[in-house]
Design an enzyme around this catalytic site. Structure first.
Site, mmCIF file in Angstrom:
data_model
loop_
_atom_site.group_PDB
_atom_site.id
_atom_site.type_symbol
_atom_site.label_atom_id
_atom_site.label_comp_id
_atom_site.label_asym_id
_atom_site.label_seq_id
_atom_site.Cartn_x
_atom_site.Cartn_y
_atom_site.Cartn_z
ATOM 1 N N SER A 40 0.866 -1.175 0.000
ATOM 2 C CA SER A 40 0.000 0.000 0.000
ATOM 3 C C SER A 40 0.906 1.229 0.000
ATOM 4 O O SER A 40 0.948 2.000 0.940
ATOM 5 C CB SER A 40 -0.919 -0.007 1.223
ATOM 6 N N HIS A 153 -3.457 -5.905 2.542
ATOM 7 C CA HIS A 153 -2.521 -6.921 3.041
ATOM 8 C C HIS A 153 -3.169 -8.277 3.258
ATOM 9 O O HIS A 153 -2.518 -9.204 3.723
ATOM 10 C CB HIS A 153 -1.889 -6.462 4.367
ATOM 11 N N GLN A 161 -6.468 -1.736 7.343
ATOM 12 C CA GLN A 161 -5.319 -2.581 7.014
ATOM 13 C C GLN A 161 -4.706 -3.274 8.225
ATOM 14 O O GLN A 161 -4.298 -4.428 8.143
ATOM 15 C CB GLN A 161 -4.265 -1.727 6.306
ATOM 16 N N GLU A 162 -4.625 -2.561 9.370
ATOM 17 C CA GLU A 162 -3.914 -3.135 10.506
ATOM 18 C C GLU A 162 -4.572 -2.792 11.839
ATOM 19 O O GLU A 162 -4.907 -1.638 12.089
ATOM 20 C CB GLU A 162 -2.469 -2.601 10.543
ATOM 21 N N GLU A 203 1.904 -9.264 6.947
ATOM 22 C CA GLU A 203 2.703 -8.841 8.093
ATOM 23 C C GLU A 203 2.536 -9.801 9.265
ATOM 24 O O GLU A 203 2.920 -9.497 10.399
ATOM 25 C CB GLU A 203 2.354 -7.400 8.479
ATOM 26 N N ASP A 240 -4.053 1.095 11.688
ATOM 27 C CA ASP A 240 -3.620 1.750 10.454
ATOM 28 C C ASP A 240 -4.724 1.551 9.427
ATOM 29 O O ASP A 240 -4.932 0.436 8.947
ATOM 30 C CB ASP A 240 -2.297 1.153 9.950
ATOM 31 N N GLU A 285 -3.320 5.618 12.233
ATOM 32 C CA GLU A 285 -2.424 5.953 11.122
ATOM 33 C C GLU A 285 -3.229 6.087 9.832
ATOM 34 O O GLU A 285 -4.142 5.298 9.587
ATOM 35 C CB GLU A 285 -1.401 4.816 11.008
ATOM 36 N N ASP A 312 1.593 8.256 7.422
ATOM 37 C CA ASP A 312 2.473 7.316 6.715
ATOM 38 C C ASP A 312 2.501 7.729 5.242
ATOM 39 O O ASP A 312 3.420 8.418 4.808
ATOM 40 C CB ASP A 312 1.939 5.885 6.924
ATOM 41 N N LYS A 337 9.786 5.057 7.380
ATOM 42 C CA LYS A 337 10.144 3.909 6.551
ATOM 43 C C LYS A 337 11.314 4.328 5.682
ATOM 44 O O LYS A 337 11.169 5.208 4.825
ATOM 45 C CB LYS A 337 8.966 3.528 5.658
ATOM 46 N N HIS A 365 8.615 -1.282 9.537
ATOM 47 C CA HIS A 365 8.916 -2.231 8.458
ATOM 48 C C HIS A 365 8.048 -1.889 7.239
ATOM 49 O O HIS A 365 7.271 -0.939 7.272
ATOM 50 C CB HIS A 365 8.589 -3.660 8.922
ATOM 51 N N ARG A 366 8.164 -2.685 6.177
ATOM 52 C CA ARG A 366 7.225 -2.670 5.060
ATOM 53 C C ARG A 366 6.525 -4.017 5.020
ATOM 54 O O ARG A 366 6.977 -4.973 5.637
ATOM 55 C CB ARG A 366 7.947 -2.451 3.709
ATOM 56 N N SER A 367 5.456 -4.096 4.243
ATOM 57 C CA SER A 367 4.768 -5.387 4.163
ATOM 58 C C SER A 367 5.623 -6.437 3.451
ATOM 59 O O SER A 367 5.517 -7.622 3.734
ATOM 60 C CB SER A 367 3.409 -5.230 3.498
ATOM 61 N N LYS A 388 6.870 -0.487 14.578
ATOM 62 C CA LYS A 388 5.837 -1.270 13.911
ATOM 63 C C LYS A 388 6.553 -2.328 13.107
ATOM 64 O O LYS A 388 7.220 -2.018 12.124
ATOM 65 C CB LYS A 388 5.117 -0.335 12.938
HETATM 66 P P1 PGA Z 1 3.108 -1.188 3.127
HETATM 67 O O1 PGA Z 1 2.180 -1.154 4.414
HETATM 68 O O2 PGA Z 1 4.467 -1.577 3.529
HETATM 69 O O3 PGA Z 1 2.412 -2.210 2.255
HETATM 70 O O4 PGA Z 1 3.056 0.196 2.540
HETATM 71 C C1 PGA Z 1 2.615 -0.737 5.657
HETATM 72 C C2 PGA Z 1 1.835 0.446 6.151
HETATM 73 O O5 PGA Z 1 0.925 0.955 5.455
HETATM 74 O O6 PGA Z 1 2.109 0.929 7.241
HETATM 75 ZN ZN ZN Z 2 0.575 2.616 6.997
#
Ligand code: PGA
Ligand code: ZN
Length: 427
Positions: A40, A153, A161-162, A203, A240, A285, A312, A337, A365-367, A388
């Site tokens: 994302s 994800h 997403q999270e 993740e 998130d 987020e 983000d 990131k 991190h990243r996904s 995270k």
């Molecule tokens: P991404 O997701 O690494 O796929 O961008 C992580 C996030 O959105 O925090």
């Molecule tokens: Zn994010």
């Protein structure tokens, strides 16, 4: 002195290729760094260079980025002092010449930047967190652990997403991590007892089909209690939304792809506000889109004094975008990131700018990840107080947690675990 820089194509946690760099110094020090990869991704991130050759890795190959390391970057950096990370990064950026690192690739530049920082630390016989943070780098992060996945994800019905848990009541990082794993297992049991799937997302969090974001929150609170902990005291929650994925095509309107619900910016803010009033949610987020600056101002005015509002996709670890956000009063926190901006030194600058403005910074991190644990050291070095890095069920996530266990042990008495203090920047 840098003698040689080598690039190679390796595989990330989604089975896609990514860039690894290896730096050789004249004193025989060898160190590596690897670029992670998002799903994302924010529109304003530095460019991840892909080959787009459908015959290899479905077009995702990074052969050109690797070649750029083995040619231009190698030639540019030979003879430079690896310990001057700012000069190393500047030299690569000059060789690239674009704003978004699209010529050499942010994946190529970042992998080399990390490898140089690691080589410099090794040559000085210092752990990476000590090299980057100096003697004041001793603040462990509270995990912001993603245990339930949705959005881009996971192939389930959940749009957010999270959903994350934060063990703010633990006495130290090791205890906090243990608590998180206990809740993770309790959640697995709870989902199984309801006949829901315990397969995991990118993740490592579970990805069950649930009716709503509120349903997900209730499951997690129940798991926290089942594990013997008290929501709001031992644990708080974070989300998130990754709402930049909810573009409807119409300005100011959000369309949630899975539930097909529609919201205006104001309606989404009201939705988040209601959730935060009902449940112990301390952090949201990307509650609004990366281009909805006005919405972010409204959300920050409404919630910013009680809730950590993390940018983000909004800030993409970029000091220009962060500066704009600070001036406009958008959010009060930035997700960090490395590959969004594409170098170690620019990442350090983003964290510094955030802290100076009273914004928290969260190492992330990243996904798509690798075994590279740089973000663990970065979190301690800069005292971000939060990290995270996913659920305790996939080794590329666990590698970061295990590195933090080692760092806490090494720091001994001088280690600081901030608990609720994670929501305040350290001074
Ligand atoms: P991404 O997701 O690494 O796929 O961008 C992580 C996030 O959105 O925090
Ligand atoms: Zn994010």
């Amino acid at each position: 002195t840098i003698e040689r820089v080598i690039g190679r194509e390796i595989i990330d946690s989604r089975g896609n290729p990514t860039v690894e760099a290896e730096v050789h110094l004249a004193d025989k020090t060898v160190a590596r760094g690897a670029a992670p990869s998002g799903a994302s991704t924010g529109e304003f991130e530095a460019l991840e260079l892909r080959d787009n050759d459908e015959g290899r890795f479905g077009g995702k190959g990074v052969g050109q980025a690797v070649k750029n390391i083995n040619t231009v970057i190698d030639q540019t950096l030979r003879g430079m002092d690896a310990s001057d990370i700012y000069a190393v990064d500047q030299a690569m950026m000059r060789a690239d010449g674009t704003k978004d690192k699209s010529k050499l690739g942010a994946n190529a530049i970042l992998a080399v930047s990390i490898a140089c920082a690691r080589a410099a630390a090794q040559a000085l016989h210092l752990p990476l967190y000590r090299y980057l943070g100096g003697i004041s780098g001793n603040r462990l992060p509270v995990p912001m652990m993603n245990i339930l996945n949705g959005g881009a994800h996971a192939a389930n019905t959940v749009d957010v997403q999270e959903f994350m848990i934060m063990p703010v009541g633990a006495v130290n990082f090791a205890e906090g991590l243990r608590w998180c794993t206990e809740v993770f297992h309790a959640l697995a049991g709870l989902l199984r007892s309801r006949g829901l799937t315990t397969s995991v997302g990118d993740e490592g969090g579970f990805a069950p089909d649930l009716d709503s974001d509120e349903d997900a929150i209730r499951c997690i609170l129940e798991a926290i209690e089942k594990a013997g902990y008290q929501p709001g005291v031992d644990f708080v929650l974070a989300m998130d939304a990754a709402s930049s994925e909810w573009k409807s095509g119409d300005k100011g309107e959000y369309l949630l792809p899975k539930s097909q619900q529609r919201f205006t910016s104001a309606e989404l803010v009201a939705h988040w506000q209601a959730l935060c009033e009902k449940y112990p949610i301390y952090s949201i987020e990307d509650g609004l889109d990366e281009e909805d600056w006005e919405g972010w101002q409204m959300m920050t005015a409404a919630l910013g004094d009680r809730v950590q509002l993390v940018g983000d996709d909004l800030f993409v670890t970029n000091t220009q975008r962060l500066k704009k956000g600070i001036e406009l009063g958008c959010g009060n926190s930035i997700l960090i990131k490395l590959n969004q901006v594409g170098s170690v030194s620019e990442t350090l600058e983003a964290i510094k700018m955030a802290h100076e403005a009273g914004y928290t910074a969260i190492a992330s991190h990243r996904s798509g990840e690798t075994e590279d644990t740089t973000i663990a050291d970065l979190a301690v070095a800069l005292g971000t107080g939060q990290i995270k890095t996913g659920a305790p069920s996939r080794s590329e996530r666990v590698a970061k947690y295990n590195q933090l266990l080692r760092i806490e042990e090494q720091l001994g008495e001088s280690a600081v675990y901030p608990g609720f203090g994670a929501f305040h920047i350290s001074r």
